[in-house]
Write a protein that holds these residues in place. Structure first.
Motif, PDB file in Angstrom:
ATOM      1  N   PHE A 196     -46.844 -11.749-121.985  1.00 22.24           N
ATOM      2  CA  PHE A 196     -45.896 -10.807-121.402  1.00 22.24           C
ATOM      3  C   PHE A 196     -44.994 -11.515-120.391  1.00 22.24           C
ATOM      4  O   PHE A 196     -43.776 -11.318-120.384  1.00 22.24           O
ATOM      5  CB  PHE A 196     -46.658  -9.651-120.740  1.00 22.24           C
ATOM      6  CG  PHE A 196     -45.777  -8.634-120.087  1.00 22.24           C
ATOM      7  CD1 PHE A 196     -45.076  -7.714-120.848  1.00 22.24           C
ATOM      8  CD2 PHE A 196     -45.647  -8.594-118.710  1.00 22.24           C
ATOM      9  CE1 PHE A 196     -44.244  -6.770-120.252  1.00 22.24           C
ATOM     10  CE2 PHE A 196     -44.834  -7.665-118.098  1.00 22.24           C
ATOM     11  CZ  PHE A 196     -44.137  -6.750-118.870  1.00 22.24           C
ATOM     12  N   ALA A 197     -45.574 -12.344-119.532  1.00 23.86           N
ATOM     13  CA  ALA A 197     -44.800 -13.098-118.540  1.00 23.86           C
ATOM     14  C   ALA A 197     -43.828 -14.053-119.228  1.00 23.86           C
ATOM     15  O   ALA A 197     -42.676 -14.212-118.787  1.00 23.86           O
ATOM     16  CB  ALA A 197     -45.733 -13.867-117.606  1.00 23.86           C
TER      17      ALA A 197
ATOM     18  N   ASN B 144     -42.472 -13.704-122.274  1.00 21.84           N
ATOM     19  CA  ASN B 144     -41.379 -12.927-122.865  1.00 21.84           C
ATOM     20  C   ASN B 144     -40.361 -12.505-121.804  1.00 21.84           C
ATOM     21  O   ASN B 144     -39.158 -12.539-122.046  1.00 21.84           O
ATOM     22  CB  ASN B 144     -41.928 -11.697-123.591  1.00 21.84           C
ATOM     23  CG  ASN B 144     -42.625 -12.062-124.874  1.00 21.84           C
ATOM     24  OD1 ASN B 144     -42.447 -13.134-125.421  1.00 21.84           O
ATOM     25  ND2 ASN B 144     -43.460 -11.163-125.360  1.00 21.84           N
ATOM     26  N   ASN B 145     -40.837 -12.107-120.631  1.00 26.10           N
ATOM     27  CA  ASN B 145     -39.924 -11.719-119.556  1.00 26.10           C
ATOM     28  C   ASN B 145     -39.110 -12.906-119.052  1.00 26.10           C
ATOM     29  O   ASN B 145     -37.950 -12.752-118.693  1.00 26.10           O
ATOM     30  CB  ASN B 145     -40.693 -11.089-118.394  1.00 26.10           C
ATOM     31  CG  ASN B 145     -41.129  -9.683-118.699  1.00 26.10           C
ATOM     32  OD1 ASN B 145     -40.619  -9.048-119.616  1.00 26.10           O
ATOM     33  ND2 ASN B 145     -42.084  -9.188-117.932  1.00 26.10           N
ATOM     34  N   ALA B 146     -39.714 -14.076-119.001  1.00 24.12           N
ATOM     35  CA  ALA B 146     -39.012 -15.263-118.492  1.00 24.12           C
ATOM     36  C   ALA B 146     -37.881 -15.691-119.410  1.00 24.12           C
ATOM     37  O   ALA B 146     -36.801 -16.060-118.941  1.00 24.12           O
ATOM     38  CB  ALA B 146     -39.991 -16.415-118.285  1.00 24.12           C
TER      39      ALA B 146
ATOM     40  N   ALA C  31     -36.339 -13.819-121.708  1.00 21.27           N
ATOM     41  CA  ALA C  31     -35.371 -12.746-121.950  1.00 21.27           C
ATOM     42  C   ALA C  31     -34.292 -12.784-120.876  1.00 21.27           C
ATOM     43  O   ALA C  31     -34.528 -13.186-119.737  1.00 21.27           O
ATOM     44  CB  ALA C  31     -36.076 -11.390-121.930  1.00 21.27           C
TER      45      ALA C  31
ATOM     46  N   THR D 160     -32.081 -11.265-118.130  1.00 19.71           N
ATOM     47  CA  THR D 160     -32.082 -10.167-117.168  1.00 19.71           C
ATOM     48  C   THR D 160     -30.671 -10.046-116.624  1.00 19.71           C
ATOM     49  O   THR D 160     -30.110 -11.024-116.130  1.00 19.71           O
ATOM     50  CB  THR D 160     -33.072 -10.461-116.023  1.00 19.71           C
ATOM     51  OG1 THR D 160     -34.379 -10.609-116.566  1.00 19.71           O
ATOM     52  CG2 THR D 160     -33.068  -9.346-114.992  1.00 19.71           C
TER      53      THR D 160
ATOM     54  N   TRP E  27     -31.743 -16.220-117.235  1.00 17.88           N
ATOM     55  CA  TRP E  27     -32.708 -16.474-118.296  1.00 17.88           C
ATOM     56  C   TRP E  27     -33.273 -17.878-118.156  1.00 17.88           C
ATOM     57  O   TRP E  27     -32.726 -18.713-117.456  1.00 17.88           O
ATOM     58  CB  TRP E  27     -32.061 -16.281-119.661  1.00 17.88           C
ATOM     59  CG  TRP E  27     -31.072 -17.350-120.039  1.00 17.88           C
ATOM     60  CD1 TRP E  27     -31.295 -18.427-120.844  1.00 17.88           C
ATOM     61  CD2 TRP E  27     -29.702 -17.466-119.610  1.00 17.88           C
ATOM     62  NE1 TRP E  27     -30.159 -19.195-120.951  1.00 17.88           N
ATOM     63  CE2 TRP E  27     -29.170 -18.625-120.207  1.00 17.88           C
ATOM     64  CE3 TRP E  27     -28.879 -16.697-118.789  1.00 17.88           C
ATOM     65  CZ2 TRP E  27     -27.863 -19.027-120.008  1.00 17.88           C
ATOM     66  CZ3 TRP E  27     -27.570 -17.109-118.579  1.00 17.88           C
ATOM     67  CH2 TRP E  27     -27.078 -18.257-119.192  1.00 17.88           C
TER      68      TRP E  27
ATOM     69  N   SER F 268     -43.541 -19.622-116.179  1.00 14.52           N
ATOM     70  CA  SER F 268     -42.822 -18.372-116.461  1.00 14.52           C
ATOM     71  C   SER F 268     -42.920 -17.417-115.278  1.00 14.52           C
ATOM     72  O   SER F 268     -41.974 -16.685-114.987  1.00 14.52           O
ATOM     73  CB  SER F 268     -43.353 -17.715-117.736  1.00 14.52           C
ATOM     74  OG  SER F 268     -44.729 -17.436-117.625  1.00 14.52           O
TER      75      SER F 268
ATOM     76  N   ASN G 145     -39.872 -15.422-113.320  1.00 12.24           N
ATOM     77  CA  ASN G 145     -39.906 -13.970-113.160  1.00 12.24           C
ATOM     78  C   ASN G 145     -39.814 -13.558-111.699  1.00 12.24           C
ATOM     79  O   ASN G 145     -39.116 -12.599-111.361  1.00 12.24           O
ATOM     80  CB  ASN G 145     -41.166 -13.391-113.808  1.00 12.24           C
ATOM     81  CG  ASN G 145     -41.126 -13.506-115.310  1.00 12.24           C
ATOM     82  OD1 ASN G 145     -40.070 -13.506-115.911  1.00 12.24           O
ATOM     83  ND2 ASN G 145     -42.284 -13.621-115.931  1.00 12.24           N
TER      84      ASN G 145
ATOM     85  N   LYS H  97     -36.202 -14.038-110.603  1.00  9.43           N
ATOM     86  CA  LYS H  97     -35.364 -12.978-111.167  1.00  9.43           C
ATOM     87  C   LYS H  97     -35.498 -11.700-110.332  1.00  9.43           C
ATOM     88  O   LYS H  97     -34.491 -11.064-110.017  1.00  9.43           O
ATOM     89  CB  LYS H  97     -35.776 -12.668-112.615  1.00  9.43           C
ATOM     90  CG  LYS H  97     -35.286 -13.656-113.645  1.00  9.43           C
ATOM     91  CD  LYS H  97     -35.751 -13.172-115.005  1.00  9.43           C
ATOM     92  CE  LYS H  97     -35.235 -13.991-116.136  1.00  9.43           C
ATOM     93  NZ  LYS H  97     -35.640 -13.432-117.454  1.00  9.43           N
ATOM     94  N   LYS H  98     -36.711 -11.343-109.999  1.00  7.84           N
ATOM     95  CA  LYS H  98     -36.940 -10.125-109.200  1.00  7.84           C
ATOM     96  C   LYS H  98     -36.318 -10.250-107.817  1.00  7.84           C
ATOM     97  O   LYS H  98     -35.671  -9.317-107.333  1.00  7.84           O
ATOM     98  CB  LYS H  98     -38.431  -9.852-109.071  1.00  7.84           C
ATOM     99  CG  LYS H  98     -39.076  -9.338-110.316  1.00  7.84           C
ATOM    100  CD  LYS H  98     -40.569  -9.122-110.111  1.00  7.84           C
ATOM    101  CE  LYS H  98     -41.253  -8.800-111.415  1.00  7.84           C
ATOM    102  NZ  LYS H  98     -42.713  -8.715-111.274  1.00  7.84           N
TER     103      LYS H  98
END
Length: 128
Positions: free
Chosen positions: A22-23, A25-27, A29, A31, A97, A112, A116, A119-120
């Motif tokens: 999950f981490a 995929n978020n990294a 992708a 944002t 990304w 990753s 993330n 990004k946050k």
């Protein structure tokens, strides 16, 4: 009792691998964040997100974005790319990304979680 411990360990491993996936995929992708600030001020905010004590962990790198930062670490780290574009009528659009990664076992990307969290933090600073 031994069977229970084995099943518990397998469930814990499956949970950990799912969380890492999950981490990852978020990294990788993209944002996107809309900022009320102009491009210059937005770039200053993004640069500040990699400053201070974090400057030891991130270095400027080459990449496809307007701003590219590489996480220092084993195997070249991970590169986070950031594009900043002006929006007609004011403000700016920021796209973030992971543009260069090292993939392990065909599934997981190194650092990753670091991408993330940046990004946050950037999203939070741009929208506040």
């Amino acid at each position: 009792m031994d069977t229970f411990v084995i099943i518990l360990a397998l469930c814990a491993l499956a949970g950990f691998l799912g969380w890492q996936r999950f981490a990852t995929n978020n990294a990788v992708a993209t944002t996107s964040v809309r900022s009320p600030h102009d491009v210059r001020r937005t770039q200053e905010i993004v640069d500040a997100a990699f400053g201070g004590a974090r400057a030891m962990l991130w270095t400027t790198a080459s990449g496809p974005g307007n701003i590219n930062k590489r996480r220092r670490g084993k195997d070249r780290g991970i590169t986070m790319s950031i594009d900043i574009e002006a929006i007609p009528g004011g403000g700016s659009q920021v796209d973030m990304w992971a543009s260069q990664t090292n993939v392990y076992f065909g599934l997981f990307v190194n650092f990753s979680g670091a991408v993330n969290s940046r990004k946050k933090a950037i999203s939070r600073h741009l929208t506040s």
